[in-house]
Motif scaffolding. Structure first.
Motif, PDB file in Angstrom:
ATOM      1  N   ASP A  97       0.717  -0.848  -0.178  1.00  0.00           N
ATOM      2  CA  ASP A  97       0.018  -0.381   0.051  1.00  0.00           C
ATOM      3  C   ASP A  97       0.568   1.160   0.266  1.00  0.00           C
ATOM      4  N   SER A  98       1.727   1.324   1.017  1.00  0.00           N
ATOM      5  CA  SER A  98       2.905   2.217   1.158  1.00  0.00           C
ATOM      6  C   SER A  98       3.071   2.737  -0.515  1.00  0.00           C
ATOM      7  N   ALA A  99       3.527   1.548  -0.836  1.00  0.00           N
ATOM      8  CA  ALA A  99       4.471   1.329  -2.328  1.00  0.00           C
ATOM      9  C   ALA A  99       3.919   2.531  -3.243  1.00  0.00           C
ATOM     10  N   VAL A 100       2.298   1.796  -3.234  1.00  0.00           N
ATOM     11  CA  VAL A 100       1.403   2.423  -4.472  1.00  0.00           C
ATOM     12  C   VAL A 100       1.560   3.890  -3.996  1.00  0.00           C
ATOM     13  N   LYS A 101       1.521   4.077  -3.084  1.00  0.00           N
ATOM     14  CA  LYS A 101       1.028   5.810  -2.643  1.00  0.00           C
ATOM     15  C   LYS A 101       1.991   6.636  -2.793  1.00  0.00           C
ATOM     16  N   ASN A 102       3.425   6.377  -3.159  1.00  0.00           N
ATOM     17  CA  ASN A 102       4.751   6.922  -3.405  1.00  0.00           C
ATOM     18  C   ASN A 102       4.902   6.771  -4.507  1.00  0.00           C
ATOM     19  N   LYS A 103       3.939   6.178  -5.793  1.00  0.00           N
ATOM     20  CA  LYS A 103       4.579   5.585  -7.343  1.00  0.00           C
ATOM     21  C   LYS A 103       5.662   4.852  -7.661  1.00  0.00           C
ATOM     22  N   VAL A 104       5.772   4.085  -6.221  1.00  0.00           N
ATOM     23  CA  VAL A 104       6.709   2.934  -7.403  1.00  0.00           C
ATOM     24  C   VAL A 104       5.427   2.125  -7.955  1.00  0.00           C
ATOM     25  N   GLY A 105       6.814   1.294  -8.712  1.00  0.00           N
ATOM     26  CA  GLY A 105       6.254   0.327  -9.539  1.00  0.00           C
ATOM     27  C   GLY A 105       6.385  -1.546  -8.948  1.00  0.00           C
ATOM     28  N   THR A 106       7.821  -1.315  -8.046  1.00  0.00           N
ATOM     29  CA  THR A 106       8.160  -2.455  -8.337  1.00  0.00           C
ATOM     30  C   THR A 106       8.493  -2.318  -6.823  1.00  0.00           C
ATOM     31  N   TYR A 107       7.441  -3.808  -5.851  1.00  0.00           N
ATOM     32  CA  TYR A 107       7.832  -4.065  -4.504  1.00  0.00           C
ATOM     33  C   TYR A 107       8.402  -4.877  -4.360  1.00  0.00           C
ATOM     34  N   CYS A 108       9.167  -4.768  -3.667  1.00  0.00           N
ATOM     35  CA  CYS A 108      10.331  -6.109  -3.223  1.00  0.00           C
ATOM     36  C   CYS A 108      10.566  -6.852  -2.235  1.00  0.00           C
ATOM     37  N   ILE A 109       9.822  -7.840  -2.160  1.00  0.00           N
ATOM     38  CA  ILE A 109      10.160  -8.540  -0.561  1.00  0.00           C
ATOM     39  C   ILE A 109      11.252  -9.318  -0.381  1.00  0.00           C
ATOM     40  N   VAL A 110      11.765  -8.991   0.341  1.00  0.00           N
ATOM     41  CA  VAL A 110      13.615  -9.792   0.594  1.00  0.00           C
ATOM     42  C   VAL A 110      13.455 -10.491   2.520  1.00  0.00           C
ATOM     43  N   MET A 111      13.974 -11.427   2.035  1.00  0.00           N
ATOM     44  CA  MET A 111      14.065 -12.934   3.234  1.00  0.00           C
ATOM     45  C   MET A 111      15.739 -12.442   3.145  1.00  0.00           C
ATOM     46  N   SER A 112      16.278 -12.768   4.386  1.00  0.00           N
ATOM     47  CA  SER A 112      17.815 -12.753   4.264  1.00  0.00           C
ATOM     48  C   SER A 112      17.217 -14.946   5.153  1.00  0.00           C
ATOM     49  N   GLY A 113      18.902 -14.976   4.301  1.00  0.00           N
ATOM     50  CA  GLY A 113      18.920 -16.957   4.658  1.00  0.00           C
ATOM     51  C   GLY A 113      19.400 -18.056   3.724  1.00  0.00           C
ATOM     52  N   ASP A 331       0.289  12.819  -3.613  1.00  0.00           N
ATOM     53  CA  ASP A 331       0.898  14.043  -2.543  1.00  0.00           C
ATOM     54  C   ASP A 331       2.098  14.621  -3.405  1.00  0.00           C
ATOM     55  N   LYS A 332       3.289  15.497  -3.632  1.00  0.00           N
ATOM     56  CA  LYS A 332       4.280  15.336  -3.334  1.00  0.00           C
ATOM     57  C   LYS A 332       5.041  15.444  -2.004  1.00  0.00           C
ATOM     58  N   ILE A 333       5.882  14.428  -1.946  1.00  0.00           N
ATOM     59  CA  ILE A 333       6.634  14.071  -0.915  1.00  0.00           C
ATOM     60  C   ILE A 333       7.098  15.566  -0.246  1.00  0.00           C
ATOM     61  N   GLU A 334       7.037  15.463   0.714  1.00  0.00           N
ATOM     62  CA  GLU A 334       7.009  16.022   2.121  1.00  0.00           C
ATOM     63  C   GLU A 334       7.944  15.873   2.853  1.00  0.00           C
ATOM     64  N   ASN A 335       7.551  14.428   2.761  1.00  0.00           N
ATOM     65  CA  ASN A 335       7.926  14.071   4.959  1.00  0.00           C
ATOM     66  C   ASN A 335       9.687  13.850   5.093  1.00  0.00           C
ATOM     67  N   LYS A 336       9.983  14.226   5.911  1.00  0.00           N
ATOM     68  CA  LYS A 336      11.675  14.706   6.251  1.00  0.00           C
ATOM     69  C   LYS A 336      12.301  13.271   6.298  1.00  0.00           C
ATOM     70  N   ASP A 337      11.540  12.372   6.458  1.00  0.00           N
ATOM     71  CA  ASP A 337      12.028  10.839   7.319  1.00  0.00           C
ATOM     72  C   ASP A 337      13.253  10.289   5.488  1.00  0.00           C
ATOM     73  N   ARG A 338      13.696   9.549   6.453  1.00  0.00           N
ATOM     74  CA  ARG A 338      14.531   8.691   5.509  1.00  0.00           C
ATOM     75  C   ARG A 338      14.175   7.591   4.812  1.00  0.00           C
ATOM     76  N   LYS A 339      13.398   6.991   5.357  1.00  0.00           N
ATOM     77  CA  LYS A 339      12.297   5.740   5.267  1.00  0.00           C
ATOM     78  C   LYS A 339      11.174   6.190   4.851  1.00  0.00           C
ATOM     79  N   ILE A 340      10.033   5.189   3.801  1.00  0.00           N
ATOM     80  CA  ILE A 340       9.005   5.521   3.483  1.00  0.00           C
ATOM     81  C   ILE A 340       8.758   4.840   4.448  1.00  0.00           C
ATOM     82  N   GLU A 341       7.372   5.339   5.328  1.00  0.00           N
ATOM     83  CA  GLU A 341       6.464   4.478   6.407  1.00  0.00           C
ATOM     84  C   GLU A 341       5.869   3.695   5.390  1.00  0.00           C
ATOM     85  N   ILE A 342       5.813   2.405   6.189  1.00  0.00           N
ATOM     86  CA  ILE A 342       4.777   1.745   6.255  1.00  0.00           C
ATOM     87  C   ILE A 342       4.032   1.491   7.447  1.00  0.00           C
TER      88      ILE A 342
END
Length: 342
Positions: A97-113, A331-342
């Protein structure tokens, strides 16, 4: 030779020419970058693909990859890695959901191991099915480690579009990077995904002590396996790992590497990936003249720059985010956070 015109017309570079590209004198760098840009523009115009990572399972990895802070063989107090098991399905869905809101086209689900259990694959596939129900055109990339044919079939049936498994380095240098799995293990995983009609994503990490010849071999190996998406990572040395003291790259060398990958793999998505902030530094915008894709937000155990800075780079270049019709107009990205919040 005018590399751009030749490559666009179907010419395949030789390894000798590729090596010359890496060894381009700095005073000819802009000419080389222009060649890369002409090829990039021919296939992708000025569009930039956005990708976002969810670190769905962190640490707890028995592999000994020399670049990685997630191995149980290194001190997590030094690496700063916080281990945790695979997150629940809701967390994975919220990330999409967060990816879509931020115009991300590819959402990558990553697991260690080393490889996922069947139960972990089931949790991921359940989440992917829910994501696809809500966002049918969001491209889902899974990165779960070494897999088998049965697991690949489950991922495909659930709606996974792409699978990432990086070659990381050349076949010659592989044993200097990791001893707990082989180069062939990695190639085999990519081939399993291709056999199940899942788009292969495979890339490299440069700056781990490899030679220029190794980097050329990497570019041609990815051409040989026909990877659709090629993430080019630059080592972000992590304290406590085997390569903690490696610092071999300059911004100019990174730009030459990206140009090489574009000219050897002209039609493919070239993604400037992990380590771009610390290795390209003030020259980050120039990377997008060769690459047509970036990550926004953080990586796995290293931080990205504030995401609004990535959007600003794209805007200042006069480029545009590649939008899928289904994406909300954020909306235009205005947040100052480093991360995209989920």
């Amino acid at each position: 030779m005018n590399y751009a015109e030749s490559v666009i017309n179907g010419y395949t570079l030789t390894k000798e020419e590729a090596l010359q590209i890496l060894q381009t004198p700095d005073h000819h760098l802009l000419s080389l970058l222009n060649d890369a840009y002409q090829v990039r523009y021919h296939y992708y115009q000025n569009k930039v693909k956005l990708n976002m990572i969810l670190n769905a399972k962190s640490g707890l990895c028995a592999e000994d990859c020399g670049y990685c802070g997630q191995s149980i063989k290194v001190d997590k107090n030094e690496t700063g890695c916080t281990p945790y098991a695979l997150v629940d399905e809701n967390k994975i869905i919220q990330g999409a959901d967060s990816a879509v809101k931020n115009k991300v086209g590819t959402y990558c689900i990553v697991m260690s191991g080393r490889k996922p259990t069947n139960r972990e694959v089931d949790r991921v596939t359940n989440a992917v099915e829910a994501i696809k129900a809500n966002h049918p055109q969001l491209k889902i990339c899974a990165c779960l480690g070494l897999t088998n044919d049965e697991q690949a079939k489950k991922l495909k049936a659930a709606g996974v579009d792409r699978y990432n498994h990086n070659l990381n380095t050349s076949k010659r240098y592989h044993e200097e990077v990791v001893s707990t799995h082989t180069y062939e293990d990695r190639v085999n995983t990519v081939e399993i995904m291709k056999a199940n009609n899942i788009s292969p994503c495979s890339g490299v990490i440069c700056g781990m002590g490899e030679t220029d010849e190794d980097i050329v071999d990497m570019a041609f190996a990815l051409k040989a396996i026909d990877a659709d998406s090629i993430p080019v990572n630059f080592l972000h040395a992590i304290k406590g790992t085997k390569f903690e003291d490696k610092d071999e790259l300059t911004p100019n060398k990174c730009l030459k590497i990206l140009s090489l990958f574009r000219l050897v793999n002209p039609t493919k998505e070239i993604r400037v990936s992990g380590g771009r902030e610390v290795n390209l530094r003030s020259l980050q915008p120039l990377a997008l003249y060769a690459a047509n894709s970036i990550f926004v937000g953080d990586y796995l155990v290293t931080e990205g720059q504030p995401n609004k800075e990535d959007y600003q780079i794209i805007e200042d270049l006069g480029f545009e985010i590649e939008s899928n019709a289904f994406l909300q107009s954020p909306d235009k990205i205005e947040n100052k956070d480093r991360k995209i919040e989920i």
